[in-house]
Design a protein around this motif. Structure first.
Motif, PDB file in Angstrom:
ATOM      1  N   GLY A 192      -2.651  -7.373  -1.137  1.00  0.00           N
ATOM      2  CA  GLY A 192      -3.941  -7.581  -0.481  1.00  0.00           C
ATOM      3  C   GLY A 192      -5.037  -7.901  -1.482  1.00  0.00           C
ATOM      4  N   ARG A 193      -6.255  -7.401  -1.192  1.00  0.00           N
ATOM      5  CA  ARG A 193      -7.426  -7.774  -2.007  1.00  0.00           C
ATOM      6  C   ARG A 193      -7.630  -6.868  -3.222  1.00  0.00           C
ATOM      7  NH1 ARG A 193     -11.010  -8.960   3.020  1.00  0.00           N
ATOM      8  NH2 ARG A 193     -10.322 -11.083   3.462  1.00  0.00           N
ATOM      9  N   SER A 194      -7.167  -5.623  -3.121  1.00  0.00           N
ATOM     10  CA  SER A 194      -7.409  -4.683  -4.228  1.00  0.00           C
ATOM     11  C   SER A 194      -6.385  -4.909  -5.342  1.00  0.00           C
ATOM     12  CB  SER A 194      -7.289  -3.248  -3.715  1.00  0.00           C
ATOM     13  OG  SER A 194      -5.923  -2.942  -3.485  1.00  0.00           O
ATOM     14  N   ASN A 195      -6.468  -4.068  -6.399  1.00  0.00           N
ATOM     15  CA  ASN A 195      -5.503  -4.222  -7.504  1.00  0.00           C
ATOM     16  C   ASN A 195      -4.293  -3.296  -7.364  1.00  0.00           C
ATOM     17  OD1 ASN A 195      -6.687  -1.808  -8.022  1.00  0.00           O
ATOM     18  ND2 ASN A 195      -6.995  -2.151 -10.222  1.00  0.00           N
ATOM     19  N   GLY A 243       0.844  -1.196   0.000  1.00  0.00           N
ATOM     20  CA  GLY A 243       0.000   0.000   0.000  1.00  0.00           C
ATOM     21  C   GLY A 243       0.879   1.245   0.000  1.00  0.00           C
ATOM     22  N   SER A 244       0.489   2.264   0.785  1.00  0.00           N
ATOM     23  CA  SER A 244       1.233   3.536   0.761  1.00  0.00           C
ATOM     24  C   SER A 244       2.707   3.332   1.105  1.00  0.00           C
ATOM     25  CB  SER A 244       0.626   4.534   1.740  1.00  0.00           C
ATOM     26  OG  SER A 244      -0.683   4.791   1.367  1.00  0.00           O
ATOM     27  N   ILE A 245       2.983   2.723   2.275  1.00  0.00           N
ATOM     28  CA  ILE A 245       4.397   2.671   2.682  1.00  0.00           C
ATOM     29  C   ILE A 245       5.134   1.488   2.032  1.00  0.00           C
ATOM     30  CG2 ILE A 245       4.275   1.417   4.914  1.00  0.00           C
ATOM     31  CD1 ILE A 245       6.249   4.662   4.118  1.00  0.00           C
ATOM     32  N   GLY A 246       4.460   0.330   1.944  1.00  0.00           N
ATOM     33  CA  GLY A 246       5.093  -0.804   1.254  1.00  0.00           C
ATOM     34  C   GLY A 246       5.415  -0.430  -0.186  1.00  0.00           C
TER      35      GLY A 246
HETATM   36  N1  LIG Z   1       2.018   5.581   5.258  1.00  0.00           N
HETATM   37  C1  LIG Z   1       3.123   5.889   5.936  1.00  0.00           C
HETATM   38  O1  LIG Z   1       3.766   6.940   5.704  1.00  0.00           O
HETATM   39  C2  LIG Z   1       3.654   4.931   6.984  1.00  0.00           C
HETATM   40  C3  LIG Z   1       4.959   5.108   7.444  1.00  0.00           C
HETATM   41  C4  LIG Z   1       5.481   4.178   8.352  1.00  0.00           C
HETATM   42  C5  LIG Z   1       4.678   3.141   8.835  1.00  0.00           C
HETATM   43  N2  LIG Z   1       3.390   3.027   8.403  1.00  0.00           N
HETATM   44  C6  LIG Z   1       2.581   1.923   8.935  1.00  0.00           C
HETATM   45  O2  LIG Z   1       2.515   0.932   7.932  1.00  0.00           O
HETATM   46  C7  LIG Z   1       1.246   0.268   8.001  1.00  0.00           C
HETATM   47  C8  LIG Z   1       0.603   0.320   6.625  1.00  0.00           C
HETATM   48  O3  LIG Z   1       0.344   1.678   6.334  1.00  0.00           O
HETATM   49  P1  LIG Z   1      -0.024   2.167   4.862  1.00  0.00           P
HETATM   50  O4  LIG Z   1      -0.180   3.634   4.948  1.00  0.00           O
HETATM   51  O5  LIG Z   1       0.896   1.594   3.861  1.00  0.00           O
HETATM   52  O6  LIG Z   1      -1.486   1.499   4.706  1.00  0.00           O
HETATM   53  P2  LIG Z   1      -2.225   1.069   3.361  1.00  0.00           P
HETATM   54  O7  LIG Z   1      -1.939   2.074   2.289  1.00  0.00           O
HETATM   55  O8  LIG Z   1      -3.634   0.780   3.727  1.00  0.00           O
HETATM   56  O9  LIG Z   1      -1.496  -0.287   2.947  1.00  0.00           O
HETATM   57  C9  LIG Z   1      -1.683  -1.492   3.601  1.00  0.00           C
HETATM   58  C10 LIG Z   1      -1.737  -2.557   2.543  1.00  0.00           C
HETATM   59  O10 LIG Z   1      -1.773  -3.826   3.171  1.00  0.00           O
HETATM   60  C11 LIG Z   1      -2.446  -4.689   2.286  1.00  0.00           C
HETATM   61  N3  LIG Z   1      -2.911  -5.872   3.004  1.00  0.00           N
HETATM   62  C12 LIG Z   1      -3.876  -5.956   3.949  1.00  0.00           C
HETATM   63  N4  LIG Z   1      -3.998  -7.241   4.372  1.00  0.00           N
HETATM   64  C13 LIG Z   1      -3.072  -7.965   3.678  1.00  0.00           C
HETATM   65  C14 LIG Z   1      -2.709  -9.326   3.660  1.00  0.00           C
HETATM   66  N5  LIG Z   1      -3.303 -10.210   4.444  1.00  0.00           N
HETATM   67  N6  LIG Z   1      -1.726  -9.708   2.814  1.00  0.00           N
HETATM   68  C15 LIG Z   1      -1.108  -8.826   2.009  1.00  0.00           C
HETATM   69  N7  LIG Z   1      -1.417  -7.509   1.978  1.00  0.00           N
HETATM   70  C16 LIG Z   1      -2.394  -7.094   2.808  1.00  0.00           C
HETATM   71  C17 LIG Z   1      -3.581  -3.858   1.713  1.00  0.00           C
HETATM   72  O11 LIG Z   1      -3.864  -4.348   0.442  1.00  0.00           O
HETATM   73  P3  LIG Z   1      -5.271  -4.091  -0.312  1.00  0.00           P
HETATM   74  O12 LIG Z   1      -5.587  -2.655  -0.143  1.00  0.00           O
HETATM   75  O13 LIG Z   1      -4.950  -4.465  -1.719  1.00  0.00           O
HETATM   76  O14 LIG Z   1      -6.277  -4.994   0.328  1.00  0.00           O
HETATM   77  C18 LIG Z   1      -2.974  -2.451   1.650  1.00  0.00           C
HETATM   78  O15 LIG Z   1      -2.576  -2.107   0.339  1.00  0.00           O
HETATM   79  C19 LIG Z   1       0.427   0.994   9.078  1.00  0.00           C
HETATM   80  O16 LIG Z   1       0.468   0.264  10.286  1.00  0.00           O
HETATM   81  C20 LIG Z   1       1.143   2.318   9.247  1.00  0.00           C
HETATM   82  O17 LIG Z   1       1.031   2.806  10.576  1.00  0.00           O
HETATM   83  C21 LIG Z   1       2.865   3.874   7.454  1.00  0.00           C
END
Ligand SMILES: NC(=O)c1ccc[n+]([C@@H]2O[C@H](COP(=O)([O-])OP(=O)(O)OC[C@H]3O[C@@H](n4cnc5c(N)ncnc54)[C@H](OP(=O)(O)O)[C@@H]3O)[C@@H](O)[C@H]2O)c1
Length: 254
Positions: free
Chosen positions: A33-36, A8-11
């Motif tokens: 995850g589930r989305s594209n 997602g955003s950070i990955g």
């Molecule tokens: N954003 C930042 O700047 C940042 C910085 C450091 C740490 N973090 C931490 O990193 C974590 C993720 O944040 P984010 O902003 O990246 O959130 P995000 O954009 O919602 O990304 C999370 C991703 O995880 C995927 N996912 C969910 N369940 C899964 C599974 N079982 N197997 C594989 N993929 C799965 C989702 O995929 P789908 O949407 O395709 O279902 C989604 O794309 C949070 O805990 C956040 O606190 C974020």
């Protein structure tokens, strides 16, 4: 081979930073995850995509980039293949104790990257479990080094470091936008005003880094007696700029 669970955003930002800065996309395998979202990223970067966590078994290092709500189910699936691997979780609130509780006997780390990792200019804080060797840390550094700086900190400082480095890109964006608004107010066109504000932020940050953390001396150098810059600095203070920044960090920490 390295693996990612979640893009997602950070990955996605970390994977992009790796590939755009020379890490071989053929050496990256991602379980999305589930989305594209992962597919769309893959179309641009060309890594290997898999459907199940256990298909990451060839990866020596696995990064977990899912939110807190998905963490435990991911860790439970990962348990089957985690022995002997290095696991790094980006998930907010993923303590070493919690990771170890599910991944018993596995070397785990908790890292908080910020979004500039996407362009190789990130700042990532990391805490390792006690069983990480110097060699293990070097391996993580050799990967995340493609995305910018990596700094090891005690776990109790990881949260505030994540706020100071991780929430603040948005604070800086607001500052850049406001500066550009001011430029437009005084007659610059919007494009030029944004270019000036962004160019200044990049240049001033480079200069600040070179000054070996002595930013107040840099400010003193450009504030001549009775000059326009010191009047601007005084106006910032009058309007609570410094306090607004500290309060923004306080609010993010809460
Ligand atoms: N954003 C930042 O700047 C940042 C910085 C450091 C740490 N973090 C931490 O990193 C974590 C993720 O944040 P984010 O902003 O990246 O959130 P995000 O954009 O919602 O990304 C999370 C991703 O995880 C995927 N996912 C969910 N369940 C899964 C599974 N079982 N197997 C594989 N993929 C799965 C989702 O995929 P789908 O949407 O395709 O279902 C989604 O794309 C949070 O805990 C956040 O606190 C974020």
């Amino acid at each position: 081979m390295i693996g990612f669970i979640g893009a997602g955003s950070i990955g996605g930002a970390v994977i992009t930073g790796l590939v755009k800065n020379g890490f071989d996309a053929d050496e990256i395998v991602v379980k999305g995850g589930r989305s594209n979202r992962t597919k769309l990223l893959d179309d641009q970067l060309g890594f290997k995509m898999v459907k199940k966590v256990k298909q990451l078994e060839d990866a020596e290092v696995i990064f977990i980039a899912v939110g807190a709500n998905a963490l435990d189910s991911v860790l439970t699936e990962l348990k089957e293949i985690a022995t002997g691997k290095l696991i790094v979780a980006f998930t907010g609130g993923a303590s070493i104790t919690h990771l170890k509780k599910i991944l018993t006997g596995v070397k785990v780390a908790h890292a908080i990257p910020n979004t500039p990792v996407k362009v190789g200019a990130g700042f990532t804080g990391i805490t390792y479990s006690d069983d990480f060797t110097a060699e293990d840390k070097k391996k993580i550094g050799s990967i995340l080094g493609y995305t910018g700086q990596l700094v090891e900190v005690p776990e109790d400082q990881l949260g505030i470091l994540g706020t100071v480095a991780g929430c603040s890109p948005a604070f800086l964006d607001v500052f850049i936008e406001a500066l550009s608004d001011a430029g437009v107010k005084h007659g610059l066109n919007r494009k030029l005003s944004y270019e000036a504000a962004i160019g200044m932020a990049i240049g001033a940050s480079k200069l600040a880094k070179q000054s070996q953390l002595n930013v107040s001396a840099l400010k003193d150098e450009v504030t001549s007696p009775g000059g326009s810059t010191i009047k601007g600095v005084a106006a910032l203070e009058e309007n609570g700029f410094r306090n607004a920044v500290i309060k923004a960090v306080d609010a993010a920490e809460e």
